[in-house]
Design a protein around this motif. Structure first.
Motif, PDB file in Angstrom:
ATOM      1  N   ILE A  38      44.842  34.536  32.488  1.00 53.54           N
ATOM      2  CA  ILE A  38      45.975  34.298  33.367  1.00 53.54           C
ATOM      3  C   ILE A  38      46.130  35.437  34.369  1.00 53.54           C
ATOM      4  O   ILE A  38      45.900  36.609  34.051  1.00 53.54           O
ATOM      5  N   ALA A  39      46.488  35.064  35.604  1.00 58.51           N
ATOM      6  CA  ALA A  39      46.918  36.015  36.626  1.00 58.51           C
ATOM      7  C   ALA A  39      48.339  35.625  37.009  1.00 58.51           C
ATOM      8  O   ALA A  39      48.587  34.468  37.386  1.00 58.51           O
ATOM      9  N   LEU A  40      49.254  36.561  36.896  1.00 54.34           N
ATOM     10  CA  LEU A  40      50.670  36.279  37.079  1.00 54.34           C
ATOM     11  C   LEU A  40      51.208  37.093  38.245  1.00 54.34           C
ATOM     12  O   LEU A  40      50.997  38.304  38.317  1.00 54.34           O
ATOM     13  N   LEU A  41      51.900  36.424  39.166  1.00 49.48           N
ATOM     14  CA  LEU A  41      52.524  37.098  40.302  1.00 49.48           C
ATOM     15  C   LEU A  41      54.031  36.891  40.206  1.00 49.48           C
ATOM     16  O   LEU A  41      54.530  35.788  40.395  1.00 49.48           O
ATOM     17  N   ALA A  42      54.748  37.953  39.878  1.00 48.44           N
ATOM     18  CA  ALA A  42      56.201  37.917  39.724  1.00 48.44           C
ATOM     19  C   ALA A  42      56.784  39.141  40.413  1.00 48.44           C
ATOM     20  O   ALA A  42      56.067  39.960  41.004  1.00 48.44           O
ATOM     21  N   ASN A  81      43.162  41.227  46.683  1.00 51.51           N
ATOM     22  CA  ASN A  81      42.393  40.640  45.581  1.00 51.51           C
ATOM     23  C   ASN A  81      43.192  40.659  44.278  1.00 51.51           C
ATOM     24  O   ASN A  81      42.632  40.597  43.178  1.00 51.51           O
ATOM     25  N   PHE A  82      44.514  40.701  44.388  1.00 49.31           N
ATOM     26  CA  PHE A  82      45.379  40.921  43.229  1.00 49.31           C
ATOM     27  C   PHE A  82      45.173  39.865  42.152  1.00 49.31           C
ATOM     28  O   PHE A  82      45.142  40.183  40.948  1.00 49.31           O
ATOM     29  N   MET A  83      45.030  38.613  42.512  1.00 55.34           N
ATOM     30  CA  MET A  83      44.933  37.548  41.502  1.00 55.34           C
ATOM     31  C   MET A  83      43.615  37.591  40.740  1.00 55.34           C
ATOM     32  O   MET A  83      43.465  36.908  39.722  1.00 55.34           O
ATOM     33  N   GLU A  84      42.684  38.390  41.194  1.00 54.84           N
ATOM     34  CA  GLU A  84      41.447  38.616  40.437  1.00 54.84           C
ATOM     35  C   GLU A  84      41.540  39.922  39.652  1.00 54.84           C
ATOM     36  O   GLU A  84      41.153  39.993  38.482  1.00 54.84           O
ATOM     37  N   SER A  85      42.078  40.945  40.275  1.00 61.04           N
ATOM     38  CA  SER A  85      42.113  42.257  39.619  1.00 61.04           C
ATOM     39  C   SER A  85      43.152  42.332  38.504  1.00 61.04           C
ATOM     40  O   SER A  85      43.096  43.229  37.662  1.00 61.04           O
ATOM     41  N   SER A  86      44.107  41.399  38.475  1.00 54.99           N
ATOM     42  CA  SER A  86      45.170  41.447  37.467  1.00 54.99           C
ATOM     43  C   SER A  86      44.974  40.441  36.336  1.00 54.99           C
ATOM     44  O   SER A  86      45.852  40.273  35.496  1.00 54.99           O
ATOM     45  N   VAL A  87      43.841  39.767  36.297  1.00 57.53           N
ATOM     46  CA  VAL A  87      43.605  38.745  35.267  1.00 57.53           C
ATOM     47  C   VAL A  87      43.577  39.387  33.881  1.00 57.53           C
ATOM     48  O   VAL A  87      43.002  40.464  33.688  1.00 57.53           O
ATOM     49  N   ARG A  88      44.195  38.710  32.937  1.00 59.45           N
ATOM     50  CA  ARG A  88      44.191  39.163  31.541  1.00 59.45           C
ATOM     51  C   ARG A  88      44.065  37.944  30.632  1.00 59.45           C
ATOM     52  O   ARG A  88      44.230  36.804  31.057  1.00 59.45           O
ATOM     53  N   TYR A 121      60.897  32.239  40.668  1.00 57.56           N
ATOM     54  CA  TYR A 121      59.929  31.926  41.721  1.00 57.56           C
ATOM     55  C   TYR A 121      58.555  32.558  41.481  1.00 57.56           C
ATOM     56  O   TYR A 121      57.771  32.738  42.424  1.00 57.56           O
ATOM     57  N   ALA A 122      58.251  32.874  40.241  1.00 60.20           N
ATOM     58  CA  ALA A 122      56.945  33.446  39.921  1.00 60.20           C
ATOM     59  C   ALA A 122      55.874  32.358  39.972  1.00 60.20           C
ATOM     60  O   ALA A 122      56.151  31.163  39.801  1.00 60.20           O
ATOM     61  N   VAL A 123      54.633  32.783  40.204  1.00 60.08           N
ATOM     62  CA  VAL A 123      53.492  31.866  40.196  1.00 60.08           C
ATOM     63  C   VAL A 123      52.434  32.412  39.252  1.00 60.08           C
ATOM     64  O   VAL A 123      52.349  33.617  39.013  1.00 60.08           O
ATOM     65  N   ALA A 124      51.628  31.508  38.735  1.00 59.23           N
ATOM     66  CA  ALA A 124      50.563  31.911  37.818  1.00 59.23           C
ATOM     67  C   ALA A 124      49.344  31.033  38.046  1.00 59.23           C
ATOM     68  O   ALA A 124      49.461  29.846  38.369  1.00 59.23           O
ATOM     69  N   ARG A 125      48.188  31.652  37.871  1.00 62.56           N
ATOM     70  CA  ARG A 125      46.935  30.897  37.808  1.00 62.56           C
ATOM     71  C   ARG A 125      46.366  31.071  36.422  1.00 62.56           C
ATOM     72  O   ARG A 125      46.204  32.199  35.935  1.00 62.56           O
ATOM     73  N   VAL A 126      46.065  29.959  35.766  1.00 60.59           N
ATOM     74  CA  VAL A 126      45.501  29.994  34.424  1.00 60.59           C
ATOM     75  C   VAL A 126      44.103  29.390  34.490  1.00 60.59           C
ATOM     76  O   VAL A 126      43.930  28.236  34.909  1.00 60.59           O
TER      77      VAL A 126
END
Length: 631
Positions: free
Chosen positions: A583-587, A599-606, A618-623
């Protein structure tokens, strides 16, 4: 009965858990159809076990004048509600509309029965429009009644002036709007200083009272990913002529957005030509995106003579066009249904000139303005390669809740367009964004120096916030579910942009930063562009209005994008246990880091250790899911 009180208005009038009215508000609109934000004073709220009451003093003031009013709202366990306003202009007030607006929700009522009591006393049994009505479905209204459950009818009575209804889905609002003062009367009109008036809205329910719904104790929104239902739409970006050169100044970020197509604006009223086309060609080389020219002509009766020099410039530059669309200047201003259109080329003349000037280039048609204008002036379909329109989510209301609610109307816009344009004609939507590109209903867009939430303004501070990231996922997901071919959003830079640049308007926090900075929605746009060509998967949720979701499969992997459409924390539980999930989470707590890291959504993946995704406001996430082959 339950209601929500919000800045002088009431929302979500529910009886037994069923939404009866989406909202009731008293408002003042200026000569450009902008809505004043009321200043509330002396608010008194009395809430007891069997009844509630609210009283306050409101003031609406601006360039057109000043009006004060006393409001009283009351409701009780007899399922009756009243909202009464006594108003007085403290100066002469020039207004397009002043008074009550009543909103009925669309999801439960589209195509359903309604009883209309007219001012002359006769009652009409009819239907709420299913497909979006370009005209007012009902006029001279005194009361509206609809069935909220078998044998139980809710009646809303309006007093103090004449009322009529418009299908507010035309502007992507999620409601049928009944408003004061019919549009057949002249506007703007003047309310004289000191001339008091009273208006009221009353709701009553007839039938056996509904039992209250039990509280949902499940803290999670359940989400299920299903099978293939189509293809992910191509995602694109709008490009205003005065922003294109700024985009070229940040090439690495523009490449990161990786749009599949660009809607490049050419306005012949402003003398656009070879210089602008040259910049668009450079952007096409940089991104690899297809170029669609959105051409606004001066609206002369000889459109070919306007288009031919532009076509020559395209040839000289060797600019390869994916498509064009051509709109006379007259189409950029709204014309009321039934009113005569100004002298201008016909659809057939316009399209014939475009085909002649740009032979072999696919031609789109519809409106560069909003769906409203397309619905009111429908082009012939036989000569077009695709249909197109745009939307603006803050025409009538600009608060966070109302803007997010517009996502509920997107499927209605698409289905209605297909109903009159044909379901075989491809449909492209956009560019769409939170701000207003052009105001078809007034002389200009609304100024917004204070970075507020303002109707019909180009400047919307939420474009730079998490709100826009969440809204974009919701919009794209709605279009994908309806099988849209292509959707475009915003711009690379500027008021509608995804990459920060110094502008002539203030951008708090961003203006104090150094280096290359991006807005949160940058990460959403860049991520969704990677789904190009992917298989769209069905997604089911138990909280469809509060969570947006889109899932797709590409190269054997499943990608799920989620967004929280509310300001309240939401927890989403995946129904299946994947083999692995990341998951990459932007909050809000990652806002600053995400702004400085494209490149945050790649560098923050866990690793996602359980099946629960927690989303703050209003947070978004990519799983990224590795699912078993059986699913």
């Amino acid at each position: 009965m339950s209601v929500e009180f919000d800045n002088g208005a009431i929302r979500y009038v529910r009886i037994g858990g069923i939404e009866v009215l989406r909202g009731v508000s008293f408002l003042v609109r200026d000569v450009n159809w902008g809505t004043y934000a009321p200043v509330l004073e002396d608010i008194q709220i009395d809430e007891g076990p069997d009844a509630f009451s609210i009283a306050y003093r409101g003031t609406c003031a601006g360039a057109s004048g000043r009006l004060v009013y006393q409001a009283r709202i009351a409701g009780g366990n007899d399922d009756a509600l009243s909202f009464v306003v006594e108003a007085e202009p403290e100066t002469d007030l020039l207004t397009n509309r002043t008074g009550f607006v009543v909103l009925h929700p669309i999801e439960a009522l589209a195509g359903k029965s309604v009883k209309v009591l007219h001012e002359d006393g006769h009652e009409e049994l009819s239907l709420f429009p299913d497909y979006i009505d370009p005209k007012c479905p009902f006029t001279d209204i005194r009361a509206l009644s609809h069935e909220i459950a078998p044998g139980i009818w809710a009646t809303c009575t309006m007093e103090g002036d004449a009322f009529e209804m418009e299908d507010q889905r035309n502007w992507s609002d999620a409601s049928y709007k009944t408003y004061v003062r019919p549009l057949r009367r002249p506007w703007p009109y003047r309310l004289p200083k000191g001339q008091k008036f009273t208006q009221s809205i009353r709701l009553e329910v007839l039938g056996t009272p509904l039992a209250g719904t039990s509280e949902n104790l499940n803290p999670f929104i359940n989400l299920t990913i299903g099978g293939a239902i189509g293809r992910v739409p191509r995602i694109g970006i709008g490009v205003a002529a005065d922003e294109a050169k700024h985009a070229l100044e940040v090439p690495e970020l523009i490449r990161g957005l990786a749009p599949q197509w660009m809607v490049c604006q050419v306005d012949l009223r402003l003398g656009h030509g070879q210089d602008e086309l040259g910049t668009y060609a450079a952007l096409a080389r940089l991104t690899g995106a297809g170029v669609v020219l959105e051409i606004t002509t001066k609206g002369t009766l000889d459109p070919f003579s306007e288009l031919a020099p532009l076509a020559d410039a395209v040839q000289r530059l060797g600019l390869n066009l994916e498509a064009i669309s051509v709109f006379p200047a007259q189409d950029m201003k709204s014309v009321q249904p039934g009113a005569p259109w100004p002298a201008m080329p016909t659809f057939e003349q316009n399209y014939s000139a475009a085909r002649r000037a740009f032979p072999g280039v696919p031609l789109g048609g519809g409106m560069a303005a909003y769906f409203t204008e397309l619905n009111r002036k429908r082009p012939p379909t036989g000569v077009l390669d695709y249909a197109t329109f745009t939307t603006c989510p803050n025409v009538h209301a600009s608060d966070d809740v109302s803007v997010m609610e517009t996502l509920q109307a997107i499927p209605h816009l698409i289905r209605s367009t297909r109903a009159f344009m044909g379901d075989r004609l491809p449909l492209r939507i956009g560019p769409c964004q939170l701000g207003c590109r052009e105001n078809p209903y007034g002389k200009s867009t609304t100024p917004n120096e204070a970075n507020g939430r303002v109707c019909l303004s180009r400047i919307d501070p939420r474009q730079r916030g998490l709100f826009n990231a969440a809204w974009t996922i919701g919009y794209f997901a709605a279009c994908a579910r309806e099988g849209i071919e292509a959707v475009a959003f915003g711009d690379f830079t500027g008021a509608f942009g995804y990459v920060y640049r110094k502008t002539d308007f203030v951008q708090p926090w961003f203006d104090q930063q150094e280096g290359r900075i991006v807005y949160p929605a940058f990460h959403v746009m860049a991520g969704l562009s990677k789904l190009n060509g992917a298989t769209l998967l069905s997604v089911g949720t138990s909280g469809a209005d509060s969570i947006a979701a889109i899932a797709a499969e590409k190269d054997g992997r499943t990608t799920l994008w989620l967004s929280n459409l509310t300001a309240k924390k939401q927890s989403v539980q995946l129904s299946e246990t994947p083999i692995s999930a990341r998951i990459a989470l932007l909050a809000a707590d990652q806002f600053e880091r995400a702004a400085g890291d494209s490149n945050f959504m790649e560098s923050s993946v866990r690793q996602l250790d359980d099946r629960v995704v927690s989303l703050d406001a209003y947070a978004v996430a990519r799983v990224d899911l590795h699912r078993s082959s059986s699913t």
